[in-house]
Design an enzyme around this catalytic site. Structure first.
Site, PDB file in Angstrom:
ATOM      1  N   ASP A 101       0.839  -1.198   0.000  1.00  0.00           N
ATOM      2  CA  ASP A 101       0.000   0.000   0.000  1.00  0.00           C
ATOM      3  C   ASP A 101       0.876   1.251   0.000  1.00  0.00           C
ATOM      4  O   ASP A 101       2.043   1.206   0.407  1.00  0.00           O
ATOM      5  CB  ASP A 101      -0.878   0.039   1.264  1.00  0.00           C
TER       6      ASP A 101
HETATM    7  N1  URA Z   1      -1.188  -5.898   3.984  1.00  0.00           N
HETATM    8  C1  URA Z   1      -1.676  -4.642   4.006  1.00  0.00           C
HETATM    9  O1  URA Z   1      -2.694  -4.378   4.606  1.00  0.00           O
HETATM   10  N2  URA Z   1      -0.995  -3.688   3.333  1.00  0.00           N
HETATM   11  C2  URA Z   1       0.176  -3.924   2.673  1.00  0.00           C
HETATM   12  O2  URA Z   1       0.764  -2.982   2.106  1.00  0.00           O
HETATM   13  C3  URA Z   1       0.664  -5.236   2.678  1.00  0.00           C
HETATM   14  C4  URA Z   1      -0.023  -6.217   3.331  1.00  0.00           C
END
Ligand code: URA
Length: 232
Positions: A101
């Site tokens: 993310d």
């Molecule tokens: N899980 C999440 O919630 N975000 C990420 O970036 C990776 C795994």
């Protein structure tokens, strides 16, 4: 592919320079001098320029320490992408092997080897992904057993695969997942009425984020790291 295009793609010469060296008779195709830059050559052709072999570079593999604020997409109209951090040619052929993310930091693998990417990311291969997580609320020690059984994410019918939770401090944990659903870590802690404040990926299978890489820095993977994906 046209000879002048092939030569400029794989030698670093501009198209104009490639045409010049071809016309000068400096280029051999399968041992024969070819002086016509427009000549079409076979995929299997062996091309030499001034005695040096000219061939597509092999597949490329990198690890990046992703900073906050970058998206793992090839293009984005609003945010900078992780590809903007790379000083590499032919960026368009590179792909992320397992997105993070925008607000997650840490290990991102990038490659133009589609099969290797698939082995890293396919749910079937169950490669471990290890995250350090900073939480808004203290974690209850019973959470480790809940993660080991699998967590039922909101809006899902089946529990997630068993995951390993190591409690490092009241609000800090290390979590090992063997799948990679959308926003999975955040959704797992949301299901336990907690909230992820910071998320950092430390490792994917045997590949550990190099501690010498500052946020935004990257390096090529070693041969051992590339091959380690096929261990176990
Ligand atoms: N899980 C999440 O919630 N975000 C990420 O970036 C990776 C795994």
């Amino acid at each position: 592919m046209r000879l002048d295009k092939y030569l400029s793609n794989f030698s670093g010469l501009s198209r104009k320079e490639a045409r010049q060296v071809i016309k000068q008779g400096d280029v051999l195709v399968d041992g024969d001098m070819i002086t016509d830059p427009t000549c079409n050559i076979a995929d299997t052709a062996q091309v030499q320029w001034a005695g040096m072999k000219v061939a597509p570079a092999g597949p490329r593999y990198f690890m990046l320490n992703k900073p906050v604020g970058y998206v793992c997409a090839n293009r984005d109209s609003q945010h900078p992408t992780v590809f903007e951090l790379l000083q590499e040619d032919d960026i368009e052929s590179l792909q992320v092997a397992g997105r993070l993310d925008i607000d997650t930091t840490g290990l991102v693998l990038i490659t133009d080897d589609g099969q290797w990417n698939h082995r890293v990311t396919s749910p079937k291969t169950r490669k471990a992904k290890i995250y350090r997580v900073q939480l808004a609320e203290p974690i209850d020690p019973s959470a480790s057993a809940q993660f080991a059984q699998g967590i039922l994410l909101r809006s899902e019918k089946k529990r997630s695969r068993p995951a390993e939770l190591e409690i490092l401090a009241p609000r800090q944990v290390r979590l090992t997942l063997h799948e990679g659903k959308y926003h999975q870590v955040k959704r797992m802690f949301a299901a336990l009425n907690n909230h992820v404040e910071q998320l950092h990926r430390e490792r994917i299978a045997g590949i550990v984020l190099d501690e010498d890489l500052a946020p935004g820095e990257y390096r090529a993977l070693t041969a051992a790291e590339i091959m380690s994906i096929d261990d176990d």
